[in-house]
Design a protein around this motif. Sequence first.
Motif, PDB file in Angstrom:
ATOM      1  N   PRO A  96       0.811  -1.231   0.000  1.00 36.94           N
ATOM      2  CA  PRO A  96       0.000   0.000   0.000  1.00 36.94           C
ATOM      3  C   PRO A  96       0.838   1.272   0.000  1.00 36.94           C
ATOM      4  O   PRO A  96       0.498   2.241  -0.679  1.00 36.94           O
ATOM      5  CB  PRO A  96      -0.819  -0.117   1.290  1.00 36.94           C
ATOM      6  N   ILE A  97       1.943   1.288   0.746  1.00 33.00           N
ATOM      7  CA  ILE A  97       2.730   2.521   0.800  1.00 33.00           C
ATOM      8  C   ILE A  97       3.477   2.744  -0.516  1.00 33.00           C
ATOM      9  O   ILE A  97       3.671   3.888  -0.938  1.00 33.00           O
ATOM     10  CB  ILE A  97       3.699   2.521   2.008  1.00 33.00           C
ATOM     11  N   VAL A  98       3.874   1.670  -1.193  1.00 35.31           N
ATOM     12  CA  VAL A  98       4.493   1.818  -2.521  1.00 35.31           C
ATOM     13  C   VAL A  98       3.484   2.440  -3.477  1.00 35.31           C
ATOM     14  O   VAL A  98       3.808   3.353  -4.256  1.00 35.31           O
ATOM     15  CB  VAL A  98       4.974   0.460  -3.064  1.00 35.31           C
ATOM     16  N   GLU A  99       2.247   1.978  -3.428  1.00 33.25           N
ATOM     17  CA  GLU A  99       1.211   2.501  -4.317  1.00 33.25           C
ATOM     18  C   GLU A  99       0.899   3.967  -4.000  1.00 33.25           C
ATOM     19  O   GLU A  99       0.632   4.767  -4.902  1.00 33.25           O
ATOM     20  CB  GLU A  99      -0.043   1.629  -4.211  1.00 33.25           C
ATOM     21  N   GLN A 100       0.947   4.339  -2.716  1.00 30.72           N
ATOM     22  CA  GLN A 100       0.756   5.740  -2.337  1.00 30.72           C
ATOM     23  C   GLN A 100       1.888   6.609  -2.904  1.00 30.72           C
ATOM     24  O   GLN A 100       1.645   7.709  -3.413  1.00 30.72           O
ATOM     25  CB  GLN A 100       0.716   5.867  -0.817  1.00 30.72           C
ATOM     26  N   CYS A 101       3.102   6.101  -2.785  1.00 30.34           N
ATOM     27  CA  CYS A 101       4.259   6.835  -3.300  1.00 30.34           C
ATOM     28  C   CYS A 101       4.164   7.005  -4.809  1.00 30.34           C
ATOM     29  O   CYS A 101       4.471   8.069  -5.348  1.00 30.34           O
ATOM     30  CB  CYS A 101       5.555   6.104  -2.936  1.00 30.34           C
ATOM     31  N   TRP A 102       3.750   5.956  -5.481  1.00 29.90           N
ATOM     32  CA  TRP A 102       3.608   5.995  -6.934  1.00 29.90           C
ATOM     33  C   TRP A 102       2.617   7.083  -7.349  1.00 29.90           C
ATOM     34  O   TRP A 102       2.845   7.829  -8.311  1.00 29.90           O
ATOM     35  CB  TRP A 102       3.141   4.639  -7.449  1.00 29.90           C
TER      36      TRP A 102
END
Length: 225
Positions: A96-102
Amino acid sequence: MSNIARDITERREREEELQRQNERLEKFAKVVSHDLRNPLNVVEGRLELARAECDSDQLVEAESALERGQALVDDLLSLAREGKVVTEAEPVLLKPIVEQCWASVETADATLNVDADQAVMADRSRLKQLLENLIRNAVDHVGPEVTVEVGRLADGFYVADDGPGIVANDQETVFESGYSTVPDNTGFGLAIVDEIADAHGWDVTVTESASGGARFEITGVQFDT
């Protein structure tokens, strides 16, 4: 001295040293924020007045130099703050945090593949900064159609791309402050990544991805079990 007493003493000394290190970084951050940013704000104000009085290519060049100076101050401030030793970590789900960063980085037509569903023990905001910098680095160096992959390692995770990669001689240099092969880039992005990793007690290295691009491996990570 008993082993227990020795362990307590060593732990207290370590905690005191971490506190001193954090205090030094905080002082540096204040110097960067106040003593460097204020003169730049004055220059910005004078530049706006000058633009109102005349139109000159010299002012355009001055504005470009000012913007670079402000970017350098921002990155120096981030470098100091992110380098503070992490004393409190929480479980953070990686996908989830990778997707937020993206979503927060300008990725144009880039593609993201995530194969990492573990929770890592980390400072959430600094982990987000680390991931954003690695994603931005891939887009800046490879191009708007880059494919970025985030995956799990036995003791951490990796962020890889399908670009031309980084030659072996530069794989250590890329983490040095000011190093960049992109024009007008401040060269602090990967240095900040290195500082954040170090603050967590992690290691970050770069190698070749499966497609021949760059693969940044963050290891020594504690998983939430």
